[in-house]
Design a protein around this motif. Structure first.
Motif, PDB file in Angstrom:
ATOM      1  N   GLY A   1      -1.966 -19.719  -9.084  1.00 32.83           N
ATOM      2  CA  GLY A   1      -0.909 -20.391  -9.832  1.00 32.83           C
ATOM      3  C   GLY A   1      -1.230 -20.603 -11.299  1.00 32.83           C
ATOM      4  N   LYS A   2      -2.196 -19.853 -11.843  1.00 34.93           N
ATOM      5  CA  LYS A   2      -2.580 -19.991 -13.248  1.00 34.93           C
ATOM      6  C   LYS A   2      -2.136 -18.755 -14.019  1.00 34.93           C
ATOM      7  CE  LYS A   2      -6.587 -22.928 -12.534  1.00 34.93           C
ATOM      8  NZ  LYS A   2      -8.015 -23.082 -12.763  1.00 34.93           N
ATOM      9  N   SER A   3      -1.647 -18.972 -15.235  1.00 32.86           N
ATOM     10  CA  SER A   3      -1.273 -17.856 -16.095  1.00 32.86           C
ATOM     11  C   SER A   3      -2.508 -17.376 -16.865  1.00 32.86           C
ATOM     12  CB  SER A   3      -0.171 -18.275 -17.066  1.00 32.86           C
ATOM     13  OG  SER A   3      -0.677 -19.203 -18.003  1.00 32.86           O
ATOM     14  N   GLN A   4      -2.373 -16.228 -17.535  1.00 33.15           N
ATOM     15  CA  GLN A   4      -3.490 -15.707 -18.326  1.00 33.15           C
ATOM     16  C   GLN A   4      -3.842 -16.667 -19.464  1.00 33.15           C
ATOM     17  OE1 GLN A   4      -5.451 -13.095 -17.831  1.00 33.15           O
ATOM     18  NE2 GLN A   4      -4.393 -12.636 -15.940  1.00 33.15           N
ATOM     19  N   ILE A   5      -2.830 -17.293 -20.045  1.00 34.34           N
ATOM     20  CA  ILE A   5      -3.087 -18.234 -21.138  1.00 34.34           C
ATOM     21  C   ILE A   5      -3.874 -19.435 -20.624  1.00 34.34           C
ATOM     22  CG2 ILE A   5      -1.977 -19.813 -22.772  1.00 34.34           C
ATOM     23  CD1 ILE A   5       0.204 -17.669 -23.083  1.00 34.34           C
ATOM     24  N   GLU A   6      -3.517 -19.925 -19.431  1.00 31.89           N
ATOM     25  CA  GLU A   6      -4.259 -21.047 -18.847  1.00 31.89           C
ATOM     26  C   GLU A   6      -5.700 -20.657 -18.556  1.00 31.89           C
ATOM     27  OE1 GLU A   6      -0.768 -23.473 -16.481  1.00 31.89           O
ATOM     28  OE2 GLU A   6      -1.550 -21.633 -15.587  1.00 31.89           O
TER      29      GLU A   6
ATOM     30  N   ILE B   1      -7.451 -18.343 -20.179  1.00 32.98           N
ATOM     31  CA  ILE B   1      -8.146 -18.228 -21.460  1.00 32.98           C
ATOM     32  C   ILE B   1      -8.519 -19.611 -21.978  1.00 32.98           C
ATOM     33  CG2 ILE B   1      -7.831 -17.591 -23.893  1.00 32.98           C
ATOM     34  CD1 ILE B   1      -6.169 -15.190 -22.854  1.00 32.98           C
ATOM     35  N   ALA B   2      -7.572 -20.551 -21.915  1.00 32.31           N
ATOM     36  CA  ALA B   2      -7.843 -21.919 -22.375  1.00 32.31           C
ATOM     37  C   ALA B   2      -8.962 -22.557 -21.554  1.00 32.31           C
ATOM     38  CB  ALA B   2      -6.579 -22.763 -22.286  1.00 32.31           C
TER      39      ALA B   2
ATOM     40  N   LYS C   1     -14.503 -24.416 -21.139  1.00 31.58           N
ATOM     41  CA  LYS C   1     -15.763 -24.367 -20.391  1.00 31.58           C
ATOM     42  C   LYS C   1     -16.922 -23.959 -21.307  1.00 31.58           C
ATOM     43  CE  LYS C   1     -17.926 -22.324 -16.339  1.00 31.58           C
ATOM     44  NZ  LYS C   1     -17.789 -21.391 -15.224  1.00 31.58           N
ATOM     45  N   SER C   2     -16.664 -22.958 -22.164  1.00 30.83           N
ATOM     46  CA  SER C   2     -17.695 -22.521 -23.105  1.00 30.83           C
ATOM     47  C   SER C   2     -18.049 -23.632 -24.084  1.00 30.83           C
ATOM     48  CB  SER C   2     -17.221 -21.292 -23.880  1.00 30.83           C
ATOM     49  OG  SER C   2     -17.073 -20.195 -23.022  1.00 30.83           O
TER      50      SER C   2
ATOM     51  N   LYS D   1     -17.634 -13.571 -18.629  1.00 31.18           N
ATOM     52  CA  LYS D   1     -17.999 -14.585 -19.607  1.00 31.18           C
ATOM     53  C   LYS D   1     -17.638 -14.168 -21.032  1.00 31.18           C
ATOM     54  CE  LYS D   1     -21.875 -17.626 -20.102  1.00 31.18           C
ATOM     55  NZ  LYS D   1     -23.266 -17.783 -19.841  1.00 31.18           N
ATOM     56  N   ASN D   2     -17.912 -12.931 -21.404  1.00 32.34           N
ATOM     57  CA  ASN D   2     -17.713 -12.489 -22.776  1.00 32.34           C
ATOM     58  C   ASN D   2     -16.537 -11.519 -22.925  1.00 32.34           C
ATOM     59  OD1 ASN D   2     -19.956 -13.950 -23.697  1.00 32.34           O
ATOM     60  ND2 ASN D   2     -21.318 -12.361 -22.976  1.00 32.34           N
ATOM     61  N   ASN D   3     -15.658 -11.435 -21.950  1.00 30.86           N
ATOM     62  CA  ASN D   3     -14.559 -10.485 -22.004  1.00 30.86           C
ATOM     63  C   ASN D   3     -13.331 -11.025 -22.724  1.00 30.86           C
ATOM     64  OD1 ASN D   3     -16.091  -8.710 -20.568  1.00 30.86           O
ATOM     65  ND2 ASN D   3     -15.151  -9.148 -18.616  1.00 30.86           N
ATOM     66  N   ILE D   4     -13.257 -12.323 -22.965  1.00 29.94           N
ATOM     67  CA  ILE D   4     -12.056 -12.916 -23.537  1.00 29.94           C
ATOM     68  C   ILE D   4     -11.871 -12.491 -24.990  1.00 29.94           C
ATOM     69  CG2 ILE D   4     -10.963 -15.093 -24.189  1.00 29.94           C
ATOM     70  CD1 ILE D   4     -12.180 -16.292 -21.666  1.00 29.94           C
ATOM     71  N   LEU D   5     -12.896 -12.591 -25.794  1.00 25.22           N
ATOM     72  CA  LEU D   5     -12.767 -12.272 -27.215  1.00 25.22           C
ATOM     73  C   LEU D   5     -12.394 -10.810 -27.452  1.00 25.22           C
ATOM     74  CD1 LEU D   5     -12.872 -13.399 -30.042  1.00 25.22           C
ATOM     75  CD2 LEU D   5     -15.303 -12.910 -30.079  1.00 25.22           C
ATOM     76  N   PRO D   6     -13.060  -9.842 -26.830  1.00 20.55           N
ATOM     77  CA  PRO D   6     -12.635  -8.458 -27.039  1.00 20.55           C
ATOM     78  C   PRO D   6     -11.206  -8.213 -26.555  1.00 20.55           C
ATOM     79  CG  PRO D   6     -14.820  -8.501 -26.075  1.00 20.55           C
ATOM     80  CD  PRO D   6     -14.306  -9.902 -26.060  1.00 20.55           C
ATOM     81  N   ALA D   7     -10.804  -8.853 -25.472  1.00 22.97           N
ATOM     82  CA  ALA D   7      -9.439  -8.682 -24.968  1.00 22.97           C
ATOM     83  C   ALA D   7      -8.429  -9.238 -25.970  1.00 22.97           C
ATOM     84  CB  ALA D   7      -9.284  -9.366 -23.622  1.00 22.97           C
ATOM     85  N   LEU D   8      -8.744 -10.385 -26.579  1.00 19.06           N
ATOM     86  CA  LEU D   8      -7.846 -10.952 -27.580  1.00 19.06           C
ATOM     87  C   LEU D   8      -7.763 -10.065 -28.816  1.00 19.06           C
ATOM     88  CD1 LEU D   8      -8.701 -14.753 -27.402  1.00 19.06           C
ATOM     89  CD2 LEU D   8      -6.603 -13.633 -26.673  1.00 19.06           C
ATOM     90  N   ILE D   9      -8.879  -9.503 -29.241  1.00 20.77           N
ATOM     91  CA  ILE D   9      -8.892  -8.617 -30.405  1.00 20.77           C
ATOM     92  C   ILE D   9      -8.036  -7.387 -30.147  1.00 20.77           C
ATOM     93  CG2 ILE D   9     -10.358  -7.095 -31.802  1.00 20.77           C
ATOM     94  CD1 ILE D   9     -12.568  -9.244 -31.470  1.00 20.77           C
TER      95      ILE D   9
END
Length: 76
Positions: free
Chosen positions: A48-53, A55-56, A61-62, A2-10
């Protein structure tokens, strides 16, 4: 997850900035780094989903959950 996206983007942005810092031979390194990032971004998983898909989808969802909560329609 749930909260792993923001730290990964940073971390990704920090690595990209470090890779783009000017130094001798940097243009070749930049091209290699951008090519590697493009490959990672376009790689599809078993569904069949990319990492960008992914993340979006996580962001939307959030946002939807936040709006439901804001209007008092939170899930029980």
């Amino acid at each position: 997850m749930k909260n792993n996206i923001l730290p990964a983007l940073i971390i990704a942005v920090a690595l990209l900035v470090a890779a783009l810092a000017p130094r001798p031979g940097a243009s070749d390194k930049i091209q290699e780094t951008l090519k590697a990032l493009e490959e990672v971004a376009n790689t599809k998983d078993a569904e069949g989903k990319s990492q960008i898909e992914r993340i979006a989808a996580g962001f939307s969802k959030s946002a939807a959950q936040g709006m439901k909560f804001g209007f008092g329609m939170d899930d029980p």
